[in-house]
Design an enzyme around this catalytic site. Structure first.
Site, PDB file in Angstrom:
ATOM      1  CG  PHE A   1      -2.376  -0.051   0.934  1.00  0.00           C
ATOM      2  CD1 PHE A   1      -2.893  -0.982   0.051  1.00  0.00           C
ATOM      3  CD2 PHE A   1      -3.251   0.849   1.532  1.00  0.00           C
ATOM      4  CE1 PHE A   1      -4.251  -1.016  -0.240  1.00  0.00           C
ATOM      5  CE2 PHE A   1      -4.607   0.832   1.252  1.00  0.00           C
ATOM      6  CZ  PHE A   1      -5.114  -0.101   0.371  1.00  0.00           C
TER       7      PHE A   1
ATOM      8  CD  GLN B   1      -5.881  10.401   2.910  1.00  0.00           C
ATOM      9  OE1 GLN B   1      -6.622   9.484   3.238  1.00  0.00           O
ATOM     10  NE2 GLN B   1      -4.582  10.375   3.129  1.00  0.00           N
TER      11      GLN B   1
ATOM     12  CG  HIS C   1      -8.403   8.096  -2.365  1.00  0.00           C
ATOM     13  ND1 HIS C   1      -8.081   7.572  -3.597  1.00  0.00           N
ATOM     14  CD2 HIS C   1      -8.160   7.112  -1.469  1.00  0.00           C
ATOM     15  CE1 HIS C   1      -7.658   6.313  -3.428  1.00  0.00           C
ATOM     16  NE2 HIS C   1      -7.699   6.015  -2.153  1.00  0.00           N
TER      17      HIS C   1
ATOM     18  CG  LEU D   1     -12.076   4.686  -2.577  1.00  0.00           C
ATOM     19  CD1 LEU D   1     -11.019   5.774  -2.617  1.00  0.00           C
ATOM     20  CD2 LEU D   1     -12.221   4.139  -1.169  1.00  0.00           C
TER      21      LEU D   1
ATOM     22  CD  GLU E   1      -2.944   3.956  -0.935  1.00  0.00           C
ATOM     23  OE1 GLU E   1      -3.479   5.064  -0.783  1.00  0.00           O
ATOM     24  OE2 GLU E   1      -2.101   3.501  -0.158  1.00  0.00           O
TER      25      GLU E   1
ATOM     26  NE  ARG F   1      -5.103   6.540   0.512  1.00  0.00           N
ATOM     27  CZ  ARG F   1      -6.047   5.934   1.218  1.00  0.00           C
ATOM     28  NH1 ARG F   1      -6.775   6.629   2.075  1.00  0.00           N
ATOM     29  NH2 ARG F   1      -6.259   4.643   1.079  1.00  0.00           N
TER      30      ARG F   1
ATOM     31  CG  HIS G   1     -10.695   9.156   0.862  1.00  0.00           C
ATOM     32  ND1 HIS G   1     -11.760   8.365   0.497  1.00  0.00           N
ATOM     33  CD2 HIS G   1      -9.819   8.337   1.503  1.00  0.00           C
ATOM     34  CE1 HIS G   1     -11.537   7.114   0.910  1.00  0.00           C
ATOM     35  NE2 HIS G   1     -10.385   7.075   1.537  1.00  0.00           N
TER      36      HIS G   1
ATOM     37  NE  ARG H   1      -7.155   7.668   6.570  1.00  0.00           N
ATOM     38  CZ  ARG H   1      -7.348   6.767   5.613  1.00  0.00           C
ATOM     39  NH1 ARG H   1      -6.664   5.629   5.604  1.00  0.00           N
ATOM     40  NH2 ARG H   1      -8.213   7.011   4.638  1.00  0.00           N
TER      41      ARG H   1
END
Lengths: 569, 247
Positions: free
Chosen positions: A119, A232, A234, A244, A247, A278, A346, A381
């Site tokens: 990730f 955040q 995304h 979404l 990721e 991100r 996001h 994050r």
């Protein structure tokens, strides 16, 4: 007026709220209030996974919780409190095993262990997953656990105000949507697990229920909020619907292309490429679009997320939900065509100011999950850390509430709750007597200015514009009214009540962003492009002053073992 | 340039708090750009035309299960149904069948959740938990895959003809949930737990007309679970007749 009473009130039926409830229900009279049935909570929509240093992946045998903590701190651009990050990352393996023991159907490696994928921003493949529906399986598992434990739930009850007096919390004012009745509830301890505020923005991946009203309710009741400016975005969200695209699309090997056919991440994060954190990927995509290297579409300019080289088999095995969403919502099969994406709001790094056990400065009031700011995410994050945050801090908050109640707790003041119920009655009477301002239009205006002026890239004049717009919408809100005087099943009324709190949330975001004269993590200023540790290695705290405007103060960041360094990927 | 087409949405209105007013369709004329979903239009109708309209919604992406309804005679999630997909300019919306209407498109799902709770919808373990994960092979995990995908939207419950004549029938979603745990290699519920569904209110009630499969927005096949549970019961009975040891 009737009044209900419980030892512990939990507001929000997502992962954090459910985990806290199952941790307390054997010992206390616990009630969980949720404005939707708990299984509809937005935790359900998390796709990619949950991070824990299990070292199951053959490429990650030497992974440790300390490495997870380092990645998290670096990802946060050094704004996360390192003591809290250490707690979260140390707890992570136990939390994942506990969820597995309770039935969570994780995907598996050939040796039968929990599968883990790479990730963004992570040095090791440590994201545990269940194909691309990890939030869905975790929420189902915790709801199943809550059913097994017999947790008392008030489904489709909205909490509309928090009763705090003398720095203590006495309960909430709830609204039973189906019957249209205001219900004061007193409690010795109250936990908010009310989620994020995505709907304050126009372009957001969040569900329609994610208004952030919980944060606004707490703030209005005098609970401080922290680091609200850190929002955040995304990188990969479908154009049009802004759904979404996990990721994990990039974790499994997906590429990003501009209109020249370049894998442009090479210019921004040559080592991590598409798997940079991100904030960096979103800025890179937005820069490509702004500089004319995006693609044009009636729904907006976009960049291509290309999965085709992964092959149909891998896509069907690892990303079946993504494929189905693409087919259903934009008529594209990612096996054959690239996905048109853009960055959207996001996640809320900021939120209700809590310590690492979920406690706030107000006695008897706790918060956990996305509505809370511990802070473990700092300025940005990492993917796979939000599911972890909800369950770890839901569990720790349960421990903290238990300790508070075992030590005697406080006796909630009935009168404080009843007084507030009276205020709510007046407020609702006002709204149903029909002012001429329609709240959907006010909401749209608020969301537009937030997306346009407090977005990925920020500048002083734009944020000042946003603050002016918010003030104007707030003024117009005084004349708001709903179409129907009947109170039951009146969603327009619920939206109107929530908008007041959304305005408070938006105000703290824009103000925090304007104050913070540096660029850090997701907060990126065109007029202050560098991180400034000397001045700004600190949290922004906002507390509602007596006149209704925010009093801001600052608090240092807890640093244990990871000294701030330049952030390169 | 996007051009909008004119649509008529005919929506069944009813308020259980005003039982004296029978359910009736109300028509809304609205211009819709291509690519909009039924849910997006419902939100516009509530915002711009009629604030009294009630419907549930949340995720907008077919994962939360809030917005199941009957759309032009077909049961589906409003959020994943394209307005243009019917090739007509009239869209008729009705609440999910087999449950009482609370208001407009919102139904009382209490019976659905009651059936769900009946099947002990959680992993049952007898053995002590290991320190790490309980091992499960990829093949074992694959066996429960389709049932894990269920989002509890009750599309199948609304489509089931057996429930419409026998409200005590457990219905497709609850039985699929039971099979999800029965097939899970980690589940250790006693074999006789299946006796609770070994009747006409359980697995033997199903007519096998497969409407649940048709209605499911997540490609779950609840009938597979019912067939699976029936097989397990027959096998258990045969073992019993042959005098083999029961767990």
């Amino acid at each position: 007026m009737d009044m209900l009473s419980h030892d512990v009130l939990i507001v929000g039926g997502g992962l954090a709220g459910l985990r806290c409830a199952v941790g307390l229900c054997d010992k206390y009279d616990v009630a969980l209030i949720s404005k939707v049935h708990p299984i509809r909570s937005h935790s359900i929509a998390a796709q990619g996974g949950i991070n824990a240093a299990l070292a199951n992946n053959p490429d990650a045998r030497d992974d440790t919780w300390e490495k997870h903590a380092f990645d998290t701190v670096k990802g946060s651009d050094y704004l996360a409190d390192q003591d809290a990050v250490e707690i979260m990352c140390r707890e992570a393996p136990e939390i994942v095993y506990e969820m597995e023991h309770w039935g969570c159907p994780f995907s598996r490696f050939p040796d039968g262990s929990i599968a883990q994928r790479p990730f963004g921003g992570a040095g090791y493949p440590r994201t545990c997953y269940s194909t691309d529906i990890t939030g869905h399986v975790l929420l189902n598992t915790l709801y199943e656990r809550a059913v097994f434990k017999g947790v008392k739930v008030y489904p489709e009850w909205h909490v509309t105000a928090l009763a705090t007096e003398d720095e203590s919390c006495h309960g909430v004012i709830a609204f039973d949507l189906i019957n249209g009745v205001i219900m004061p509830i007193r409690a010795k301890a109250t936990l908010f697990a009310t989620g994020g505020y995505g709907r304050v923005y126009f372009y957001s991946t969040n569900a329609l229920i994610n208004t952030g009203s919980g944060i606004g309710i707490a703030y209005k009741a005098g609970v401080p909020v922290k680091d609200m400016e850190f929002v955040q975005f995304h990188p990969t969200c479908l154009i049009g619907t802004n759904i979404l695209m996990t990721e994990a699309c990039r974790g499994e090997g997906g590429y990003l292309f501009n209109n020249r056919g370049e894998r442009f991440m090479e210019r921004y994060a040559p080592k991590a490429m598409e798997l940079a954190p991100r904030d960096i990927v979103s800025r890179s995509i937005q820069t490509e679009i702004n500089e004319g290297r995006g693609f044009d579409h009636p729904l907006g300019r976009y960049i291509r997320l290309d999965l085709r080289h992964l092959g149909g088999k891998k896509i069907l095995e690892r990303l079946p939900g993504i494929r189905k969403i693409c087919i259903d919502f934009i008529g594209i099969d990612p096996v054959n065509e690239p996905i048109p994406i853009m960055p959207c709001q996001h996640y809320s790094m900021g939120g209700i100011d809590t310590d690492a056990a979920g406690a706030t400065p107000v006695r008897g009031f706790y918060a956990a999950g996305e509505c809370a700011c511990v802070s473990v995410h700092g300025a940005n994050r990492l993917g796979g850390n939000s599911l972890l945050d909800t369950i770890v801090f839901g569990k720790l908050a349960a421990g903290s509430i238990d300790a508070y109640l075992s030590g005697g707790g406080a006796v909630p003041d009935e009168k404080a709750v009843l007084r507030l119920a009276g205020d709510m009655e007046k407020k609702i009477s006002g709204l149903v007597s029909g002012g001429k301002e329609k709240t959907f239009a006010l909401h749209a205006e608020l969301a537009r200015t937030m997306s346009a002026n407090v977005g990925i890239f920020r500048r002083q004049d734009e944020m000042e514009q946003a603050l002016q717009d918010i003030a104007r919408v707030r003024e117009r809100y005084r004349g708001a009214g709903v179409s129907s005087p009947s109170r039951h099943m009146n969603y327009e009324l619920m939206n109107a009540i929530e908008l007041e709190y959304m305005l408070e949330v938006a105000h703290t975001i824009a103000l925090g962003a304007l104050l913070r004269e540096e660029s850090r993590g997701a907060h990126s200023r065109r007029d202050f492009t560098k991180r400034d540790d000397e001045k700004w290695l600190k949290h922004t705290i906002a507390r509602r002053g007596a006149d209704g405007s925010p009093d801001t103060s600052f608090r240092g960041v807890a640093i244990t073992r990871y000294q701030p360094m330049e952030r390169v990927y | 340039m996007i051009t909008a087409d004119a649509y008529t949405f005919r929506i069944l209105r009813f308020d259980a708090k005003r039982p004296e007013e029978p359910p009736a369709f109300q028509a809304y004329r609205i211009k819709v750009i291509p690519g909009l979903t039924v849910l997006a239009v419902l939100n516009r109708i509530r915002d711009e035309i009629d604030g009294t309209l009630s419907f549930r919604s949340s995720c907008r992406s077919a994962v939360c299960g809030s917005c199941a309804m009957v759309i032009n005679g077909r049961i589906d999630l409003a959020c994943r149904t394209q307005v243009a997909s019917f090739g007509t300019s009239t869209i008729i919306l009705e609440p999910l069948p087999n449950m009482e209407i609370i208001k407009d498109l919102v139904v009382d799902m209490t019976p659905f959740w009651k059936m769900y709770e009946k099947v002990r919808p959680h992993l049952v373990r007898e053995s002590a938990d290991p320190v790490r994960e309980i091992r499960q092979s990829e093949k074992e995990r694959g066996r429960i895959d389709q049932f894990v995908n269920c989002i509890l939207c009750a599309c199948c419950y609304g489509a089931c003809p057996v429930i419409s004549r026998d409200p005590e029938y457990m219905g497709p979603a609850a039985l699929a949930k039971l099979e999800r745990f029965t097939l899970d290699s980690r589940d250790e519920r006693p074999e006789n737990f299946l006796d609770t569904v070994n009747n006409e209110k359980g697995v033997w009630g199903c007519d096998m007309v497969l409407r649940c499969i048709d209605a499911c927005p997540k490609d779950v096949r609840p009938t597979d679970s019912i067939v699976g549970l029936r097989k397990a019961l027959v096998k258990k009975k045969a073992k019993g007749l042959l005098g083999m040891k029961k767990r």
